[in-house]
Enzyme design. Sequence first.
Site, PDB file in Angstrom:
ATOM      1  N   GLY A 127       0.821  -1.216   0.000  1.00 33.90           N
ATOM      2  CA  GLY A 127       0.000   0.000   0.000  1.00 33.90           C
ATOM      3  C   GLY A 127       0.849   1.259   0.000  1.00 33.90           C
ATOM      4  CE1 TYR A 128       5.455   0.620   0.604  1.00 31.86           C
ATOM      5  CE2 TYR A 128       6.954   1.164  -1.179  1.00 31.86           C
ATOM      6  CZ  TYR A 128       6.718   0.578   0.034  1.00 31.86           C
ATOM      7  OH  TYR A 128       7.758  -0.051   0.678  1.00 31.86           O
ATOM      8  CB  THR A 161      -0.480  -5.778  -7.390  1.00 36.57           C
ATOM      9  OG1 THR A 161      -0.169  -4.704  -8.270  1.00 36.57           O
ATOM     10  CG2 THR A 161      -0.422  -7.085  -8.157  1.00 36.57           C
ATOM     11  CD  GLU A 244      14.063  -7.691  -3.747  1.00 43.21           C
ATOM     12  OE1 GLU A 244      14.684  -8.247  -2.833  1.00 43.21           O
ATOM     13  OE2 GLU A 244      13.875  -8.210  -4.858  1.00 43.21           O
TER      14      GLU A 244
HETATM   15  C1  LIG Z   1      -0.772  -2.705 -12.908  1.00 41.02           C
HETATM   16  C2  LIG Z   1      -0.242  -1.851 -11.811  1.00 41.02           C
HETATM   17  C3  LIG Z   1       0.040  -2.415 -10.588  1.00 41.02           C
HETATM   18  C4  LIG Z   1       0.495  -1.620  -9.522  1.00 41.02           C
HETATM   19  N1  LIG Z   1       0.680  -2.207  -8.291  1.00 41.02           N
HETATM   20  C5  LIG Z   1       0.954  -1.417  -7.221  1.00 41.02           C
HETATM   21  C6  LIG Z   1       0.986  -1.952  -5.889  1.00 41.02           C
HETATM   22  O1  LIG Z   1       0.783  -3.170  -5.669  1.00 41.02           O
HETATM   23  N2  LIG Z   1       1.195  -1.116  -4.864  1.00 41.02           N
HETATM   24  C7  LIG Z   1       1.424   0.210  -5.043  1.00 41.02           C
HETATM   25  O2  LIG Z   1       1.621   0.916  -4.074  1.00 41.02           O
HETATM   26  N3  LIG Z   1       1.402   0.767  -6.272  1.00 41.02           N
HETATM   27  C8  LIG Z   1       1.170  -0.016  -7.368  1.00 41.02           C
HETATM   28  N4  LIG Z   1       1.113   0.542  -8.640  1.00 41.02           N
HETATM   29  C9  LIG Z   1       1.222   1.990  -8.786  1.00 41.02           C
HETATM   30  C10 LIG Z   1       2.457   2.443  -9.520  1.00 41.02           C
HETATM   31  O3  LIG Z   1       3.565   2.376  -8.709  1.00 41.02           O
HETATM   32  C11 LIG Z   1       2.171   3.859 -10.057  1.00 41.02           C
HETATM   33  O4  LIG Z   1       1.260   3.714 -11.113  1.00 41.02           O
HETATM   34  C12 LIG Z   1       3.405   4.576 -10.510  1.00 41.02           C
HETATM   35  O5  LIG Z   1       4.164   4.954  -9.420  1.00 41.02           O
HETATM   36  C13 LIG Z   1       3.079   5.816 -11.363  1.00 41.02           C
HETATM   37  O6  LIG Z   1       2.201   6.659 -10.697  1.00 41.02           O
HETATM   38  P1  LIG Z   1       0.873   7.212 -11.390  1.00 41.02           P
HETATM   39  O7  LIG Z   1       0.177   6.056 -11.987  1.00 41.02           O
HETATM   40  O8  LIG Z   1       0.141   8.017 -10.415  1.00 41.02           O
HETATM   41  O9  LIG Z   1       1.390   8.120 -12.576  1.00 41.02           O
HETATM   42  P2  LIG Z   1       1.923   9.625 -12.456  1.00 41.02           P
HETATM   43  O10 LIG Z   1       2.923   9.703 -11.390  1.00 41.02           O
HETATM   44  O11 LIG Z   1       0.784  10.559 -12.410  1.00 41.02           O
HETATM   45  O12 LIG Z   1       2.690   9.768 -13.826  1.00 41.02           O
HETATM   46  C14 LIG Z   1       2.062  10.061 -15.067  1.00 41.02           C
HETATM   47  C15 LIG Z   1       3.145  10.205 -16.110  1.00 41.02           C
HETATM   48  O13 LIG Z   1       3.990  11.298 -15.761  1.00 41.02           O
HETATM   49  C16 LIG Z   1       5.342  10.873 -15.718  1.00 41.02           C
HETATM   50  N5  LIG Z   1       6.063  11.640 -14.715  1.00 41.02           N
HETATM   51  C17 LIG Z   1       5.719  11.829 -13.418  1.00 41.02           C
HETATM   52  N6  LIG Z   1       6.637  12.576 -12.808  1.00 41.02           N
HETATM   53  C18 LIG Z   1       7.594  12.854 -13.721  1.00 41.02           C
HETATM   54  C19 LIG Z   1       8.816  13.594 -13.699  1.00 41.02           C
HETATM   55  N7  LIG Z   1       9.237  14.175 -12.591  1.00 41.02           N
HETATM   56  N8  LIG Z   1       9.544  13.675 -14.839  1.00 41.02           N
HETATM   57  C20 LIG Z   1       9.119  13.083 -15.973  1.00 41.02           C
HETATM   58  N9  LIG Z   1       7.967  12.375 -16.056  1.00 41.02           N
HETATM   59  C21 LIG Z   1       7.221  12.272 -14.942  1.00 41.02           C
HETATM   60  C22 LIG Z   1       5.255   9.411 -15.373  1.00 41.02           C
HETATM   61  O14 LIG Z   1       6.428   8.729 -15.725  1.00 41.02           O
HETATM   62  C23 LIG Z   1       4.061   8.990 -16.193  1.00 41.02           C
HETATM   63  O15 LIG Z   1       4.450   8.782 -17.507  1.00 41.02           O
HETATM   64  C24 LIG Z   1       0.695  -0.239  -9.719  1.00 41.02           C
HETATM   65  C25 LIG Z   1       0.425   0.319 -10.962  1.00 41.02           C
HETATM   66  C26 LIG Z   1      -0.038  -0.451 -12.010  1.00 41.02           C
HETATM   67  C27 LIG Z   1      -0.329   0.194 -13.334  1.00 41.02           C
END
Ligand SMILES: Cc1cc2nc3c(=O)[nH]c(=O)nc-3n(C[C@H](O)[C@H](O)[C@H](O)COP(=O)(O)OP(=O)(O)OC[C@H]3O[C@@H](n4cnc5c(N)ncnc54)[C@H](O)[C@@H]3O)c2cc1C
Lengths: 397, 376
Positions: A127-128, A161, A244
């Site tokens: 849960g991050y 997930t 990791e």
């Molecule tokens: C299938 C799936 C499973 C997941 N499982 C887990 C889980 O079990 N637990 C958990 O905690 N999270 C989970 N996640 C979450 C995942 O870690 C996030 O989706 C990820 O951190 C991106 O955040 P966001 O989706 O809010 O996109 P955003 O952060 O809103 O990003 C949108 C776009 O902007 C870009 N961007 C953002 N900041 C910058 C920057 N500074 N410079 C350039 N580009 C930038 C990103 O790369 C992306 O292309 C999962 C996600 C998916 C899709």
Amino acid sequence: MDLNYNEEELAFRKEVQDFLAEKLPKRIADKVKNLQRLTKEDMVEWHGLLNDRGWLASGWPKEHGGAAFDAVQKNIFEEEACRAGAPRVVPFGVGMLAPVLMAFGSDEQCAHYLPRILDGTDWWCQGYSEPGAGSDLASLKTSAKRDGDHYIVNGQKTWTTLGQHADWIFCLVRTSTEGKPQQGISFLLIDMATPGIEVRPIILLDGEHEVNEIFFDDVKVPIGNLVGEENQGWTYAKYLLTHERTGTAGIGFSTEGLEQLKRIAKLQKKSGKPLAQDPYFAARMAKIEIDLAALRTTNLRVLQDAMSGAASPVDASMMKVKGTVIRQAINDLARRALGPHALPFVSEALDAGYNEPPIGPDYANPVASDYFNNRKLSIFAGSNEIQKNIISKLSGL
Amino acid sequence: MDFTHSDDRRMLADMAARFVREKYTIEKRHEFAASDEGFSREIWAEFAELGLIGAMFSEDVGGFGGSGFDLAVVFEELGKGLVVEPMLANLVAGKLIEHAGGPEQKMLLEKVIGGETLITFAHSEPDSHYDLAHVATKAEKTDKGYRLTGHKSAVLNGDSADLLIVSARISGDAGDEDGIALFLVNPRADGVSIRGCPTVDGGRVGEIALNGVEISDKVMLGDGTDCFAHIEKATAAGIVAISAEALGAMQVSTEMTLEYLKTRKQFGVIIGRFQVLQHRYAEMLIEIEQVRSSLINAAGQLDGGRELREWNVSALKNLVGRVGHLVAEECIQMHGGIGMTWEYALPHFAKRLTMIDHQFGDEDYHIERVIALSAA
Ligand SMILES: Cc1cc2nc3c(=O)[nH]c(=O)nc-3n(C[C@H](O)[C@H](O)[C@H](O)COP(=O)(O)OP(=O)(O)OC[C@H]3O[C@@H](n4cnc5c(N)ncnc54)[C@H](O)[C@@H]3O)c2cc1C
């Protein structure tokens, strides 16, 4: 410089192969190879079989019941497991929570939680992420307020997930709003059965239920469930990210994926000849093979460095970017190889026991859908854009 | 030089645009796609009433247009709504009849244009990949006509058509351009079996087995000559149409992405502030304009001579393959997790854009063709 595995490593590979041949249930391996759905029971069963052999927690030290594989062994294990069609070990408990507990948790926490991870009593989820905190994880808002012997947790996690199967969730929560956002974050373990928790499915673009939203409404969590110190959670989460390192490149997946791709390209025909002989397609495959051969060695080099403690955090980011790009490129080519046969998609056929004859070649059904699902690889675990930011920042830009 | 459309064509485009905007929500689209036939008969009837089907065909056969640009403006709008109704299937099969049919056969198109009869071209086979000449299905001469034996795969809307146009071989071998004939086949005839199946991007296809289907001489399309040339030409129309559809889907995808880049905040700023995303967004816009130009090139040559037409059509489809892939992957990536969810419209556009490369030949097939046509 010696590019060969030594005697011991070869013997180890044989041992892994024998184990997989004997213990990995064919029913489960078939599902993995045919890209079919795995049930919770399948995953738990495989964890159990690995644990019986002492190999579930491949990276844990022996004293906690781990296999204490070194980096090369881990790599060999991953390669063989992927080749045999073993499900991946669900990483949340074994690979993510456990190292944090060992490094920062109390002895009691280790003694309580680690055996339960090994024997499958507890299924963990991570849960991050929150709706407003993705790449900018430190902006997370889910709050934990002290109230006597408890924290009261309010807020929302998302993208969790396999949270639908989870007994426990490890969360980053906000315990302070003072100072930099990173400084007010704590690492908290929460029993999913606690009143006030609601899990709602999120359906992904391929129609599958893989991730969830988790809502916390006045959830009472004993203070004993705090890991390490209050407001130090960010440090623990970062520790995990840099430790990791193995597996982030997904070499095993790519190697197996490339083999499957080659099989498909031999069976698919273009103008009466195998697609594998088409110069355009063959060039696309060769390029990936070249990239993967290089990455395999990069990965081993990084692993060697990690063993001697000389790895740089840049390495982890590089392996994440290149590893996911290659995996996605393999998925992309498998889809292309099918030509018009990539179009039909029968969702029910992803369940084992589906008895209708396949539409088109028997390997075709899940391929396009798998390609779409794996677009996630470059988004999660720190998006590839974020990894590149890290690489350039650490390089001094 | 004049890159503006005539008033009539602009009205056609506006009408299609309005229909999609007002009646074709993404929720409705999913509902239609999930239904047994994979589309809405009601919507199809409305398309007929609005003259959208007629706009695909020339006045000679009862239509109101049928030029490359007519196809382009209508399909671009359909692409913006991810329309699942069987327009593409009816267009390609209809073009075969328009170009090759005898006088009586051409009369069939009235019912197609009126929305009463659904037709499709059953051509692709399990081993044909995208090769138009790879027809292994056999048409053996009998006393009364022909006997068809073979297998057709991934036939667009093959499970809901009232009439199939089946390609089959009278002589020669799979891969020969000569020796192919076209037949109008009743899908309910003895020996025809059809399995319908959804596609990964919300469409429908049929797998069609022809097990000794007895047909009469009369159902041969036209006089049976030049069939390969007719197939090529009808496919060219299909490529112009599907490429315009892709152009529509690319525009919606990038508009949604722009909106998201302007509203989603991380690290205290809108993510559209990050230069890497700005550049990648700009890259898509540059490429999409090239697709529009390539579409104009091909649409303008659709009724011209074979060599120019085919070169431009293959150039277009190659470019659409490349740019569609770019736009699909980049738009998902720039959305982060949201771009992966079923509930959000964007990934459905991305899926369609990707799968368009699997119809009428992919990037590689068309680059090979461009090379061959350039060398000729
Ligand atoms: C299938 C799936 C499973 C997941 N499982 C887990 C889980 O079990 N637990 C958990 O905690 N999270 C989970 N996640 C979450 C995942 O870690 C996030 O989706 C990820 O951190 C991106 O955040 P966001 O989706 O809010 O996109 P955003 O952060 O809103 O990003 C949108 C776009 O902007 C870009 N961007 C953002 N900041 C910058 C920057 N500074 N410079 C350039 N580009 C930038 C990103 O790369 C992306 O292309 C999962 C996600 C998916 C899709």
